[in-house]
Scaffold this motif. Structure first.
Motif, PDB file in Angstrom:
ATOM      1  N   UNK A 218       0.832  -1.203   0.000  1.00  0.00           N
ATOM      2  CA  UNK A 218       0.000   0.000   0.000  1.00  0.00           C
ATOM      3  C   UNK A 218       0.873   1.263   0.000  1.00  0.00           C
ATOM      4  N   UNK A 219       1.951   1.224   0.783  1.00  0.00           N
ATOM      5  CA  UNK A 219       2.849   2.384   0.862  1.00  0.00           C
ATOM      6  C   UNK A 219       3.589   2.587  -0.458  1.00  0.00           C
TER       7      UNK A 219
ATOM      8  N   UNK B 276       4.228   5.905  -5.410  1.00  0.00           N
ATOM      9  CA  UNK B 276       4.137   5.982  -6.871  1.00  0.00           C
ATOM     10  C   UNK B 276       3.068   6.989  -7.277  1.00  0.00           C
ATOM     11  N   UNK B 277       1.929   6.976  -6.586  1.00  0.00           N
ATOM     12  CA  UNK B 277       0.853   7.919  -6.883  1.00  0.00           C
ATOM     13  C   UNK B 277       1.285   9.358  -6.613  1.00  0.00           C
ATOM     14  N   UNK B 278       2.041   9.550  -5.548  1.00  0.00           N
ATOM     15  CA  UNK B 278       2.562  10.886  -5.245  1.00  0.00           C
ATOM     16  C   UNK B 278       3.395  11.401  -6.409  1.00  0.00           C
ATOM     17  N   UNK B 279       4.287  10.576  -6.918  1.00  0.00           N
ATOM     18  CA  UNK B 279       5.097  10.980  -8.057  1.00  0.00           C
ATOM     19  C   UNK B 279       4.263  11.274  -9.288  1.00  0.00           C
TER      20      UNK B 279
ATOM     21  N   UNK C   4       0.386   2.598 -10.538  1.00  0.00           N
ATOM     22  CA  UNK C   4      -0.373   2.692  -9.287  1.00  0.00           C
ATOM     23  C   UNK C   4      -1.742   2.042  -9.420  1.00  0.00           C
ATOM     24  N   UNK C   5      -2.402   2.227 -10.566  1.00  0.00           N
ATOM     25  CA  UNK C   5      -3.741   1.665 -10.723  1.00  0.00           C
ATOM     26  C   UNK C   5      -3.702   0.148 -10.905  1.00  0.00           C
ATOM     27  N   UNK C   6      -2.650  -0.350 -11.530  1.00  0.00           N
ATOM     28  CA  UNK C   6      -2.501  -1.802 -11.636  1.00  0.00           C
ATOM     29  C   UNK C   6      -2.278  -2.407 -10.246  1.00  0.00           C
TER      30      UNK C   6
ATOM     31  N   UNK D 155       0.759   9.668   1.903  1.00  0.00           N
ATOM     32  CA  UNK D 155       2.005   9.926   1.170  1.00  0.00           C
ATOM     33  C   UNK D 155       2.054  11.385   0.718  1.00  0.00           C
ATOM     34  N   UNK D 156       0.920  11.935   0.290  1.00  0.00           N
ATOM     35  CA  UNK D 156       0.863  13.342  -0.105  1.00  0.00           C
ATOM     36  C   UNK D 156       1.119  14.241   1.103  1.00  0.00           C
TER      37      UNK D 156
END
Length: 301
Positions: A71-72, A77-80, A163-165, A186-187
């Motif tokens: 999850x982390x 990855x989503x933050x980037x 991230x979505x995968x 993370x954000x």
């Protein structure tokens, strides 16, 4: 399975619509505030909303998941992904940035096949190809897209797809609200940390719009701008949850084509907020993109 696919499509289309509003807000703020400040305020507002969603859809203790590591990783990855995308829209026209970002559904479908063992339907592949053609017509590749900020959009698309995968992989054990909670965390931690690094590094005199959006020092916002940043928190918590729910319910390749529906909203927001009159090629591209999505939905049924 059919009901799940239809529900996932609805969640994704709604999530794309919600997030399109955030793009408008952040582009409007990019001339005055740094992206890290906007992301931090947004994340603070989203935190209690997400805690309520976690409690409503699971239990608060589900935050302490056995898959916290994965999850982390997805959250970082989503933050980037979102950071690169936000930086790109400071320099690119919103329509160009969104159109470039539409390589994401193709990447998602490819990653789903490679890493999740998903078998793409012929209708899905046709829809993706037609949707991509619509993106190309809408974008009209030219000198503007070779602005280096366009590379940030492509990087954002690649990270977003990954991230979505991962959301699909996590979906068998984690609810969407928990996945989104980690992303927001993370954000909340990453944006201030990045701002501190920029300040310590003395990188506050950038001239390029994307770099300036990253390196500009924090300033005390007006009440109106504070409300806009806070509104992004509501938008983000809703949008991230909707997208996470979509990708955890259905194979990535089956729903990824509906990412293209964002192109429907971009000309409208551009006209309303930035006085951008849609070109005939934008309208034609949008028709192809929407047609591809409807074809994929009809085939799923």
């Amino acid at each position: 399975m059919q009901n799940k696919s239809l529900a996932a499509t609805g969640f994704l289309c709604l999530g794309v619509l919600v997030f399109s509003l955030q793009d408008v807000i952040l582009k409007g703020l990019s001339d005055t505030y740094p992206v890290t400040q906007a992301m931090t305020v947004r994340s603070i507002v989203a935190l209690p909303i997400l805690l309520v969603l976690v409690g409503a859809t699971a239990r608060l203790r589900s935050i302490f998941s056995k898959r916290a590591g994965l999850l982390a990783i997805r959250a970082v990855i989503s933050l980037g992904a979102y950071l690169f995308y936000y930086l790109s829209i400071a320099a690119l026209p919103l329509a160009d940035a969104v159109a470039l970002f539409f390589v994401a559904p193709l990447i998602i479908a490819g990653l789903g096949i490679l890493f999740l063992g998903e078998r793409p339907h012929t209708a899905t592949l046709i829809a993706l190809i037609v949707g991509l053609l619509g993106v190309i017509i809408t974008l009209q590749p030219g000198l503007a897209v070779f602005e280096w900020a366009a590379v940030l959009t492509l990087l954002a698309a690649a990270l977003y797809s990954s991230a979505q995968v991962l959301a699909r992989k996590l979906g068998d054990s984690e609810v969407a609200a928990v996945i989104t909670f980690y992303q927001n965390l993370a954000f909340l931690t990453g944006a201030p940390a990045l701002a501190a690094l920029v300040s310590l590094g003395g990188l506050e005199d950038a001239n390029h719009p994307s770099l300036a959006f990253l390196t500009r020092p924090w300033v005390w916002p007006t009440l109106q701008d504070t409300l806009l940043m806070a509104g992004c928190g509501v938008i983000a918590s809703a949008g991230m949850t909707l997208l996470s729910q979509a990708y955890r319910l259905a194979p990535a390749g089956n729903v990824a084509v509906f990412e293209y529906t964002a192109i429907v909203w971009v000309p409208l927001w551009g006209l309303l907020f930035f006085d951008e009159v849609p070109k005939i090629t934008t309208v034609l591209g949008a028709v192809l993109i929407c047609g591809a999505g409807l074809f994929a939905l009809r085939s799923a049924r």
